[in-house]
Motif scaffolding. Structure first.
Motif, short mmCIF file in Angstrom:
data_model
loop_
_atom_site.label_atom_id
_atom_site.label_comp_id
_atom_site.label_asym_id
_atom_site.label_seq_id
_atom_site.Cartn_x
_atom_site.Cartn_y
_atom_site.Cartn_z
N TYR A 73 0.85 -1.17 0.00
CA TYR A 73 0.00 0.00 0.00
C TYR A 73 0.89 1.23 0.00
CZ TYR A 73 -3.91 -2.89 1.79
OH TYR A 73 -4.90 -3.82 1.97
N GLN B 253 0.47 5.37 1.38
CA GLN B 253 -0.39 6.27 2.14
C GLN B 253 0.08 7.70 1.95
OE1 GLN B 253 -0.79 5.68 6.46
NE2 GLN B 253 -2.94 6.28 6.26
N PHE C 296 3.50 0.88 2.87
CA PHE C 296 3.27 -0.15 3.88
C PHE C 296 3.11 -1.49 3.20
CE2 PHE C 296 2.90 2.12 7.77
CZ PHE C 296 2.35 3.36 7.48
N GLY D 72 3.31 -3.77 8.26
CA GLY D 72 4.69 -3.52 8.66
C GLY D 72 4.86 -2.10 9.13
N PRO D 73 6.09 -1.73 9.50
CA PRO D 73 6.35 -0.41 10.06
C PRO D 73 6.36 0.71 9.04
CG PRO D 73 8.37 -1.65 9.90
CD PRO D 73 7.27 -2.60 9.52
N ARG E 222 9.45 5.18 4.37
CA ARG E 222 9.25 6.55 3.90
C ARG E 222 10.17 6.80 2.73
NH1 ARG E 222 6.60 10.80 5.94
NH2 ARG E 222 6.20 9.63 7.85
N SER F 80 2.30 7.42 12.36
CA SER F 80 3.56 6.85 11.88
C SER F 80 3.62 5.32 11.96
CB SER F 80 4.75 7.43 12.67
OG SER F 80 4.79 8.83 12.53
N GLN F 81 2.47 4.68 12.04
CA GLN F 81 2.42 3.23 12.02
C GLN F 81 1.41 2.74 11.00
OE1 GLN F 81 1.94 1.26 15.79
NE2 GLN F 81 3.10 2.83 16.90
N GLY F 82 1.51 1.48 10.63
CA GLY F 82 0.50 0.89 9.77
C GLY F 82 -0.76 0.57 10.54
#
Lengths: 111, 112
Positions: free
Chosen positions: A35, A37, A90, A103-104, A107, B41-43
């Motif tokens: 994905y 965002q 993501f 996942g984290p 960027r 800042s997280q999924g």
């Protein structure tokens, strides 16, 4: 969290260069997703995989390709990065389609 | 996938119960209702899923009336750490692949 990692976590690259993001899982889940965002757009699906070598496009797949040669790895490639691909990416995994573990994030900045 | 409508933002205070309602008037017979939570800042994180009546887990409860045209996510005794965006998603995930569509969600702010 849920045995999913992404690499790199941050990347700055120049327009026109290829970029590959990696998603790795240790959960042996069938489904894997990429994905992006962006502010004002929420989460949008790029590509997904429902098994090794089985992938399909999401809603914003132009400019992206994916590969899944092993259960645990799902790669997202930007063949020639553009500034419009600056985003947070993501990866998600899941045993079924409605239950996804994210996942984290990575960027990515394209200058 | 059925379109969903939820409030853009909500405010609450620590210790209160928070109820976030999602409208999905054109929900189909095979559709399930799923909620996700996303911290800054997280999924997103899967919270709960249901089809009808009530579902409860260690995090939240999900109330679905008989007509299934809406659902309510209930968070008991919220804390500051519950400040997040909450997404309501509706779709038929019973067979084959069906993608999740994340809308704008509801931005919950919990105050001291």
């Amino acid at each position: 969290d849920a045995g999913i990692t992404q690499s790199p976590r941050h990347k700055v690259t120049e327009t026109g260069t290829p970029v590959t993001l990696r998603c790795h899982q240790t959960e042996n889940h069938r489904y894997m997703y990429w994905y992006r965002q962006d502010p004002g757009h929420g989460l949008r699906l790029i590509h997904y995989s429902y098994g090794v070598k089985d992938t399909d496009k999401g809603e914003v797949s132009d400019g992206y390709s994916v590969s899944r040669s092993k259960t645990e790895d799902f790669l997202l490639t930007l063949e020639s990065a553009t500034s419009s691909q600056t985003s947070v990416y993501f990866c998600a995994i899941g045993p079924v389609t409605y239950e996804q573990y994210f996942g984290p994030g990575t960027r990515l900045t394209v200058t | 996938l059925a379109k969903t409508t939820q409030p853009i933002s909500m405010d609450s205070y620590e210790g209160q119960e928070v109820n976030i309602t999602c409208s999905h008037n054109n929900i189909a017979t095979n559709d399930y209702i799923t909620w996700y939570q996303q911290f800054p800042s997280q999924g997103p994180r899967f919270i709960i899923q249901g089809y009808k009546t009530k579902v409860t887990n260690e995090v939240a409860s999900l109330f679905i009336p008989a007509d299934r045209k809406s659902s309510t996510l209930s968070l008991p005794r919220v804390s500051l750490s519950d400040t997040a965006v909450y997404y309501c998603l509706v779709g038929d995930f019973s067979g084959g692949y069906n993608k999740l569509i994340f809308g704008a969600g509801t931005r919950l702010a919990v105050h001291p």
